[in-house]
Design an enzyme around this catalytic site. Structure first.
Site, mmCIF file in Angstrom:
data_model
loop_
_atom_site.group_PDB
_atom_site.id
_atom_site.type_symbol
_atom_site.label_atom_id
_atom_site.label_comp_id
_atom_site.label_asym_id
_atom_site.label_seq_id
_atom_site.Cartn_x
_atom_site.Cartn_y
_atom_site.Cartn_z
ATOM 1 N N GLY A 225 10.015 -20.885 16.299
ATOM 2 C CA GLY A 225 9.549 -22.079 17.289
ATOM 3 C C GLY A 225 9.180 -23.410 16.776
ATOM 4 N N GLY B 51 -4.016 -12.325 -10.182
ATOM 5 C CA GLY B 51 -5.046 -12.303 -8.691
ATOM 6 C C GLY B 51 -4.284 -11.061 -8.332
ATOM 7 N N GLU C 234 -2.487 -14.965 -17.164
ATOM 8 C CA GLU C 234 -3.501 -15.565 -16.244
ATOM 9 C C GLU C 234 -3.919 -16.926 -17.030
ATOM 10 O OE1 GLU C 234 -4.666 -15.287 -13.136
ATOM 11 O OE2 GLU C 234 -5.994 -17.137 -13.673
ATOM 12 N N ARG D 176 -0.395 -18.653 -2.735
ATOM 13 C CA ARG D 176 0.877 -18.774 -1.384
ATOM 14 C C ARG D 176 0.483 -20.070 -0.969
ATOM 15 N NH1 ARG D 176 3.305 -14.709 -0.367
ATOM 16 N NH2 ARG D 176 3.359 -14.861 1.925
ATOM 17 N N HIS E 51 -23.685 14.669 2.755
ATOM 18 C CA HIS E 51 -23.294 15.036 1.234
ATOM 19 C C HIS E 51 -22.462 16.242 1.272
ATOM 20 C CE1 HIS E 51 -24.501 16.376 -2.895
ATOM 21 N NE2 HIS E 51 -24.412 17.673 -2.123
ATOM 22 N N LYS F 260 0.827 -1.044 0.060
ATOM 23 C CA LYS F 260 -0.215 0.054 0.153
ATOM 24 C C LYS F 260 0.927 1.393 -0.057
ATOM 25 C CE LYS F 260 -2.382 -2.713 -0.496
ATOM 26 N NZ LYS F 260 -2.305 -4.332 -0.339
ATOM 27 N N SER G 54 2.830 -14.442 -9.167
ATOM 28 C CA SER G 54 1.934 -14.349 -8.143
ATOM 29 C C SER G 54 0.681 -15.354 -8.366
ATOM 30 C CB SER G 54 1.387 -12.894 -8.121
ATOM 31 O OG SER G 54 1.083 -12.362 -9.300
HETATM 32 P P1 FAD Z 1 2.106 -14.091 8.427
HETATM 33 O O1 FAD Z 1 1.780 -12.512 8.078
HETATM 34 O O2 FAD Z 1 2.731 -14.762 6.983
HETATM 35 O O3 FAD Z 1 2.943 -14.349 9.471
HETATM 36 C C1 FAD Z 1 3.541 -15.445 9.789
HETATM 37 C C2 FAD Z 1 4.779 -15.023 10.684
HETATM 38 O O4 FAD Z 1 5.271 -16.434 11.369
HETATM 39 C C3 FAD Z 1 5.927 -14.610 9.853
HETATM 40 O O5 FAD Z 1 6.461 -13.498 10.542
HETATM 41 C C4 FAD Z 1 6.925 -15.667 9.809
HETATM 42 O O6 FAD Z 1 7.986 -15.298 9.782
HETATM 43 C C5 FAD Z 1 6.549 -16.281 11.217
HETATM 44 N N1 FAD Z 1 6.856 -17.813 11.109
HETATM 45 C C6 FAD Z 1 6.642 -18.637 10.449
HETATM 46 N N2 FAD Z 1 7.216 -19.985 10.948
HETATM 47 C C7 FAD Z 1 7.624 -19.463 12.305
HETATM 48 C C8 FAD Z 1 8.019 -20.456 13.051
HETATM 49 N N3 FAD Z 1 8.252 -21.855 13.151
HETATM 50 N N4 FAD Z 1 8.734 -19.765 14.346
HETATM 51 C C9 FAD Z 1 8.610 -18.451 14.356
HETATM 52 N N5 FAD Z 1 8.068 -17.939 13.458
HETATM 53 C C10 FAD Z 1 7.533 -18.092 12.326
HETATM 54 N N6 FAD Z 1 -4.276 -9.163 3.056
HETATM 55 C C11 FAD Z 1 -5.097 -8.187 3.518
HETATM 56 O O7 FAD Z 1 -5.930 -8.409 4.150
HETATM 57 N N7 FAD Z 1 -4.893 -6.965 2.751
HETATM 58 C C12 FAD Z 1 -3.982 -6.611 2.014
HETATM 59 O O8 FAD Z 1 -3.790 -5.675 1.368
HETATM 60 C C13 FAD Z 1 -3.084 -7.606 1.623
HETATM 61 N N8 FAD Z 1 -2.055 -7.271 0.865
HETATM 62 C C14 FAD Z 1 -0.975 -8.290 0.703
HETATM 63 C C15 FAD Z 1 -0.121 -7.981 -0.088
HETATM 64 C C16 FAD Z 1 0.875 -8.976 -0.624
HETATM 65 C C17 FAD Z 1 2.055 -8.706 -1.456
HETATM 66 C C18 FAD Z 1 0.803 -10.296 0.056
HETATM 67 C C19 FAD Z 1 2.088 -11.346 -0.290
HETATM 68 C C20 FAD Z 1 -0.027 -10.592 1.008
HETATM 69 C C21 FAD Z 1 -1.124 -9.541 1.456
HETATM 70 N N9 FAD Z 1 -2.285 -10.035 2.076
HETATM 71 C C22 FAD Z 1 -3.167 -9.118 2.538
HETATM 72 C C23 FAD Z 1 -2.320 -10.971 2.819
HETATM 73 C C24 FAD Z 1 -1.834 -10.910 4.205
HETATM 74 O O9 FAD Z 1 -0.351 -10.617 4.124
HETATM 75 C C25 FAD Z 1 -1.936 -12.535 4.811
HETATM 76 O O10 FAD Z 1 -3.217 -12.802 4.855
HETATM 77 C C26 FAD Z 1 -1.557 -12.131 6.339
HETATM 78 O O11 FAD Z 1 -0.234 -11.723 6.520
HETATM 79 C C27 FAD Z 1 -1.645 -13.601 7.009
HETATM 80 O O12 FAD Z 1 -1.146 -13.263 8.460
HETATM 81 P P2 FAD Z 1 -0.618 -14.477 9.379
HETATM 82 O O13 FAD Z 1 -0.498 -13.971 10.549
HETATM 83 O O14 FAD Z 1 -1.382 -15.875 9.032
HETATM 84 O O15 FAD Z 1 0.595 -14.916 8.566
HETATM 85 P P1 NAI Z 2 -4.485 -14.881 -6.288
HETATM 86 O O1 NAI Z 2 -5.079 -16.244 -5.652
HETATM 87 O O2 NAI Z 2 -5.180 -13.809 -5.840
HETATM 88 O O3 NAI Z 2 -4.206 -15.156 -7.588
HETATM 89 C C1 NAI Z 2 -3.450 -15.934 -8.333
HETATM 90 C C2 NAI Z 2 -3.697 -16.147 -9.810
HETATM 91 O O4 NAI Z 2 -2.620 -17.001 -10.395
HETATM 92 C C3 NAI Z 2 -5.147 -16.737 -10.112
HETATM 93 O O5 NAI Z 2 -6.096 -15.932 -10.864
HETATM 94 C C4 NAI Z 2 -4.802 -18.072 -10.768
HETATM 95 O O6 NAI Z 2 -5.967 -18.410 -11.608
HETATM 96 C C5 NAI Z 2 -3.544 -17.697 -11.445
HETATM 97 N N1 NAI Z 2 -2.619 -18.694 -11.686
HETATM 98 C C6 NAI Z 2 -2.363 -20.012 -10.706
HETATM 99 N N2 NAI Z 2 -1.473 -20.733 -11.592
HETATM 100 C C7 NAI Z 2 -1.018 -20.199 -12.586
HETATM 101 C C8 NAI Z 2 -0.059 -20.477 -13.596
HETATM 102 N N3 NAI Z 2 0.452 -21.665 -13.572
HETATM 103 N N4 NAI Z 2 -0.105 -19.839 -14.540
HETATM 104 C C9 NAI Z 2 -0.935 -18.671 -14.986
HETATM 105 N N5 NAI Z 2 -1.751 -18.224 -14.048
HETATM 106 C C10 NAI Z 2 -1.890 -19.091 -12.617
HETATM 107 O O7 NAI Z 2 -2.954 -15.052 -5.455
HETATM 108 P P2 NAI Z 2 -2.024 -14.130 -5.153
HETATM 109 O O8 NAI Z 2 -2.085 -13.015 -6.138
HETATM 110 O O9 NAI Z 2 -0.548 -14.752 -5.388
HETATM 111 O O10 NAI Z 2 -2.094 -13.693 -3.963
HETATM 112 C C11 NAI Z 2 -1.895 -14.533 -2.997
HETATM 113 C C12 NAI Z 2 -2.917 -14.165 -1.889
HETATM 114 O O11 NAI Z 2 -2.560 -13.010 -0.926
HETATM 115 C C13 NAI Z 2 -4.280 -13.789 -2.197
HETATM 116 O O12 NAI Z 2 -5.325 -14.777 -2.452
HETATM 117 C C14 NAI Z 2 -4.807 -12.881 -1.094
HETATM 118 O O13 NAI Z 2 -5.395 -13.636 -0.239
HETATM 119 C C15 NAI Z 2 -3.492 -12.169 -0.596
HETATM 120 N N6 NAI Z 2 -3.315 -10.939 -0.959
HETATM 121 C C16 NAI Z 2 -4.349 -9.792 -0.581
HETATM 122 C C17 NAI Z 2 -4.372 -8.675 -0.876
HETATM 123 C C18 NAI Z 2 -5.354 -7.742 -0.442
HETATM 124 O O14 NAI Z 2 -6.304 -8.005 0.171
HETATM 125 N N7 NAI Z 2 -5.503 -6.747 -1.257
HETATM 126 C C19 NAI Z 2 -3.178 -7.993 -1.643
HETATM 127 C C20 NAI Z 2 -2.083 -9.239 -2.131
HETATM 128 C C21 NAI Z 2 -2.332 -10.554 -1.674
#
Ligand code: FAD
Ligand code: NAI
Length: 479
Positions: free
Chosen positions: A125, A196, A217, A286, A458, A61, A283
């Site tokens: 952990g 995605g 895609e 995950r 408004h 962001k 992307s």
């Molecule tokens: P994580 O945030 O992945 O945290 C897990 C933590 O555990 C990490 O710090 C990791 O290092 C640690 N860990 C793992 N294994 C161990 C271990 N054995 N011992 C100690 N520590 C450990 N979601 C939204 O809602 N809004 C968004 O705008 C958004 N944008 C995103 C943009 C991107 C580019 C990405 C990749 C994801 C985005 N997401 C977004 C998704 C969001 O980041 C995840 O859903 C969220 O972080 C999940 O939270 P979590 O606590 O489950 O795991």
């Molecule tokens: P995603 O699930 O949003 O999108 C992945 C896309 O890749 C899908 O459209 C899928 O059909 C396509 N795909 C899968 N395999 C493929 C292949 N082999 N070739 C071509 N296309 C393929 O996953 P993304 O973007 O990696 O994000 C992961 C997750 O992180 C999201 O699902 C979301 O939960 C979280 N996230 C949330 C955000 C938010 O809330 N604003 C921002 C970024 C991530």
């Protein structure tokens, strides 16, 4: 188990939004709580906050904001009478600002741990084994080295980017979300595999900074989980912005050169194509983080995709071990992880929280933003639910006109008989904030008439929501 070990009521493994929030709530409820997180900042120090804070929600962001300012300066300020000559983007500074924002959040969490008396351990952990006399030993390593005892454990270890088979992330040419957030200069040609959430958000950042973005895609539909009308509108707008989006492609070999990466793919109509990019973001979803956790030894079962198996209350197969967030089923969203973390802490305290998965909002922070909650039209049709739809375009909203952001619409879906709101879908300015009203309405079981009868200030964008609710009853006032 050593008697000298620190003993905790609750140990949370993972300090992302699921874990750190769970730890704070557990401590608030009177449990002696520890949180273990292994994330290291560039200096090797602790960086709690997980994917969300370090390489996810927050940094993406920050870059979206910077790149949007730049795009406005280049293309939209002129409409307001502002002339900027020679506007340029210092990418290194933009990335440094993003890093500073991340650090503020890391430090904020460490402060919150102190404030709430959560003991923080920096390191990985792992379960030493099954519980003995109802107590688990958790070993912490790198950089800390210790063992602690826990009566209850919350696993919140999150997820990491899924790689294409046989194509490892080198974070120089083939980038996961991690590398995509730290590119040193805008690539000329950027390839994105997967249309995605990450692909569209990160593609937007680098497109605004000048990259020619090609998105490949695999599925034939664009944004298949989004309401079809909204997805269609989004595809139209993104194409207008210059995104080249190819649907239904099959990605073949990916070959990295010295400074570029070549992708072979087959188009939806079976044509073999090759494209060369300066950078490639992969992307495609995950995968859950469970390596090194020694979950098996503790009796914590994983499913065939590696997610920790939990019931509706986030209980795992091992006694007094819970799991929340990306490492369990359900949407991979920070706020979903947080809700689960809070709910687990409250369940431990004997409370009865409830999370309605149908009321979890989704937001895609593109421009315009896309946000939704509840059911899409295609889901309602497939389920045979009789519904009424009302929509209102931002083009007819005074505030949107004043802002110069008139693309998009708000749509409300309501039950045909009861008028109960079943879904709200927005594409448009700050859809991320507007969606909260839909979430609130659905959580309270509101009808579209309820929204239509509420006084909205408004001129605000939220009037488009009121008008969409009026549209359900075919009585908009301004369209
Ligand atoms: P994580 O945030 O992945 O945290 C897990 C933590 O555990 C990490 O710090 C990791 O290092 C640690 N860990 C793992 N294994 C161990 C271990 N054995 N011992 C100690 N520590 C450990 N979601 C939204 O809602 N809004 C968004 O705008 C958004 N944008 C995103 C943009 C991107 C580019 C990405 C990749 C994801 C985005 N997401 C977004 C998704 C969001 O980041 C995840 O859903 C969220 O972080 C999940 O939270 P979590 O606590 O489950 O795991
Ligand atoms: P995603 O699930 O949003 O999108 C992945 C896309 O890749 C899908 O459209 C899928 O059909 C396509 N795909 C899968 N395999 C493929 C292949 N082999 N070739 C071509 N296309 C393929 O996953 P993304 O973007 O990696 O994000 C992961 C997750 O992180 C999201 O699902 C979301 O939960 C979280 N996230 C949330 C955000 C938010 O809330 N604003 C921002 C970024 C991530």
């Amino acid at each position: 188990m050593e008697d000298t070990m620190d003993q905790f009521d609750v140990v949370v493994i993972g300090g992302g939004p699921g874990g750190y929030v769970a730890a704070i709530r557990a401590a608030q409820l009177g449990f002696k709580t520890a949180c273990i997180d292994e994330w290291k900042n560039a200096k090797g120090g602790p960086a709690p906050g997980g994917t969300c804070t370090n390489v996810g929600c927050i940094p993406s962001k920050a870059l979206l904001q910077s790149s949007e300012h730049y795009e406005h300066a280049l293309h939209h300020f002129g409409d307001h009478g502002i002339t900027i000559k020679g506007a340029s983007m210092d990418v290194a500074k933009m990335v440094a600002r993003k890093d500073a924002v991340v650090k503020q959040n890391n430090d904020g969490i460490l402060y919150l741990f102190k404030k709430n008396k959560v003991t923080f351990f920096h390191g990985r952990g792992a379960f030493a084994g099954a519980a003995k006399d109802g107590v688990y030993q958790i070993d912490v390593s790198d950089p800390s080295s210790t063992s602690i005892a826990a009566k209850q454990v919350i696993i919140a270890t999150g997820s990491n980017a899924r790689a294409l088979p046989g194509v490892a992330f080198d974070e120089k040419l083939v980038l996961s979300n991690d590398g995509a957030l730290s590119i040193g200069e805008a690539p000329k040609k950027l390839g994105v595999i997967g249309a995605g959430v990450i692909g569209l958000e990160m593609g937007s950042v680098w497109r605004r900074l000048g990259a020619e973005v090609t998105v490949l895609e695999g599925l034939p539909n664009f944004l298949g989980a989004v309401d079809e009308q909204i997805a269609k509108e989004a595809a139209k707008l993104f194409k207008k912005q210059g995104f080249a989006i190819h649907l239904g492609v099959k990605v073949g070999a990916v070959k990295t050169g010295k400074n570029d990466v070549t992708v072979e793919y087959t188009t939806a109509d079976g044509k073999a194509e090759t494209a060369t990019f300066d950078k490639l973001i992969v992307s495609i979803g995950r995968v859950p983080n469970t390596t090194g956790l020694n979950a098996d030894a503790a009796g914590v079962k994983l499913d065939e995709r590696g997610f920790i198996v939990v019931d509706g209350d986030c209980k795992t197969s091992a006694p007094n071990v819970w799991a929340v967030g990306d490492v369990v089923r359900g949407p991979m969203l920070a706020h979903k992880a947080e809700e689960e973390g809070v709910a687990v802490a409250e369940r431990m305290a004997g409370q009865h929280p409830h999370i309605d998965f149908n009321c979890i909002p989704w937001v895609i922070y593109t421009s315009p933003e896309i946000a939704w909650v509840g059911q899409t039209e295609q889901q309602l049709k497939a389920a045979g639910v009789a519904y009424k739809a009302g929509s209102f375009p931002f083009l007819a909203n005074g505030r949107a006109r004043a802002l110069g952001s008139t693309d998009g619409l708000v749509k409300i879906l309501a039950d045909a008989k009861t008028d109960k709101v079943l879904g709200m879908h927005v594409i448009g300015p700050v859809a991320s904030e507007l969606i909260a009203e839909g979430v609130m309405a659905m959580e309270f079981g509101a009808s579209s008439e309820d929204i239509a009868r509420i006084c909205h200030a408004h001129p605000t964008l939220s009037e488009a929501t009121k008008e969409a609710a009026l549209a359900v009853d075919k009585r908009t006032l301004n369209f």
